[in-house]
Design a protein around this motif. Structure first.
Motif, PDB file in Angstrom:
ATOM      1  N   ARG A   1      -2.851   0.346  -4.061  1.00 10.39           N
ATOM      2  CA  ARG A   1      -2.406  -0.624  -3.527  1.00 10.39           C
ATOM      3  C   ARG A   1      -1.872  -1.214  -4.468  1.00 10.39           C
ATOM      4  NH1 ARG A   1      -3.923  -2.616   1.133  1.00 10.39           N
ATOM      5  NH2 ARG A   1      -6.228  -1.581   1.823  1.00 10.39           N
TER       6      ARG A   1
ATOM      7  N   GLU B   1      -4.899   0.443   8.559  1.00 11.82           N
ATOM      8  CA  GLU B   1      -3.111   1.145   7.689  1.00 11.82           C
ATOM      9  C   GLU B   1      -2.887   2.468   7.521  1.00 11.82           C
ATOM     10  OE1 GLU B   1      -5.141  -2.050   3.920  1.00 11.82           O
ATOM     11  OE2 GLU B   1      -6.016   0.074   4.036  1.00 11.82           O
TER      12      GLU B   1
ATOM     13  N   LEU C   1       0.941  -0.858  -0.312  1.00 13.73           N
ATOM     14  CA  LEU C   1      -0.036  -0.336  -0.159  1.00 13.73           C
ATOM     15  C   LEU C   1       0.740   1.033   0.326  1.00 13.73           C
ATOM     16  CD1 LEU C   1      -3.269   0.782  -0.190  1.00 13.73           C
ATOM     17  CD2 LEU C   1      -2.928   0.875   3.115  1.00 13.73           C
TER      18      LEU C   1
ATOM     19  N   ARG D   1       1.423   5.510  -0.525  1.00 14.14           N
ATOM     20  CA  ARG D   1       0.878   7.277   0.185  1.00 14.14           C
ATOM     21  C   ARG D   1       1.338   7.490  -0.508  1.00 14.14           C
ATOM     22  NH1 ARG D   1       1.646   9.255   5.480  1.00 14.14           N
ATOM     23  NH2 ARG D   1       3.659   9.594   5.163  1.00 14.14           N
TER      24      ARG D   1
ATOM     25  N   TYR E   1      -4.027   7.025  -2.002  1.00 12.58           N
ATOM     26  CA  TYR E   1      -3.422   6.512  -1.612  1.00 12.58           C
ATOM     27  C   TYR E   1      -3.365   4.748  -2.529  1.00 12.58           C
ATOM     28  CZ  TYR E   1      -3.074   7.985   3.316  1.00 12.58           C
ATOM     29  OH  TYR E   1      -2.733   8.785   3.760  1.00 12.58           O
TER      30      TYR E   1
ATOM     31  N   PRO F   1      -8.228   3.556   2.308  1.00 11.27           N
ATOM     32  CA  PRO F   1      -7.054   2.080   3.851  1.00 11.27           C
ATOM     33  C   PRO F   1      -7.585   2.662   4.552  1.00 11.27           C
ATOM     34  CG  PRO F   1      -5.878   4.483   3.659  1.00 11.27           C
ATOM     35  CD  PRO F   1      -6.819   4.660   2.544  1.00 11.27           C
ATOM     36  N   THR F   2      -7.942   1.625   5.416  1.00 18.42           N
ATOM     37  CA  THR F   2      -8.550   1.216   7.055  1.00 18.42           C
ATOM     38  C   THR F   2      -7.892   1.902   7.923  1.00 18.42           C
ATOM     39  OG1 THR F   2      -6.871  -0.077   7.716  1.00 18.42           O
ATOM     40  CG2 THR F   2      -8.744  -1.193   6.280  1.00 18.42           C
TER      41      THR F   2
END
Length: 150
Positions: free
Chosen positions: A115, A93, A43, A45, A113, A89-90
């Motif tokens: 993935r 995360e 993941l 950023r 973000y 993201p969660t």
């Protein structure tokens, strides 16, 4: 998950930043990104203001990180190649990323973000540990020990 993938994820967790590569308008580019590994996927950023996420989204990308500036006698590089997609993201995360930078190229940081679902994972190791200081080659010479694990 293969042994090589497990090793690559373990190495990737030792550093915080790497580089994502893809093409934009048929021209290759490489951009810095902060990363974490979650559920076996990378993941990223990135700063939305640079626009690189638009070229990456839905495309095949390569993401690489290394410890080349660590000063270690055991150098490594990992690369994850796969399709990237923009995600939300969660909370866990987001916490794993840590604080956002304040600015990127003199503008306020605006995170986006992505993935990467890896299709290929590569680990490279350069090992200088077996050489004594007397026989250690000049770092600019061609005598280097490169081991490829894929």
């Amino acid at each position: 998950m293969s042994t090589d993938e497990i090793r690559a994820i373990e190495l990737l967790s030792r550093v915080s930043y790497g580089r994502v590569a893809t093409s934009m308008r048929a021209m290759p580019f490489v951009a810095p990104a902060r990363h974490i590994v979650a559920d076996g996927r990378v993941l990223l950023r990135m700063h939305r203001g640079l626009g690189y996420h638009r070229a990456c989204n839905g495309s095949v990308v390569a993401y690489g990180a290394d410890n080349f500036s660590s000063g270690s006698a055991h150098l490594w590089s990992v690369q994850f190649t796969g399709t990237a997609e923009i995600v939300e993201p969660t909370e866990e995360e987001l916490a794993a990323f840590g604080p956002d930078p304040e600015r990127v190229d003199d503008e306020a940081f605006d995170p986006v973000y992505m993935r990467i679902e890896p299709q290929f994972v590569t680990v490279h190791a350069l090992d200088y540990a077996s050489e004594t200081p007397v026989t250690r080659p000049d770092p600019h010479s061609v005598r280097r020990h490169l081991h490829h694990v894929a």
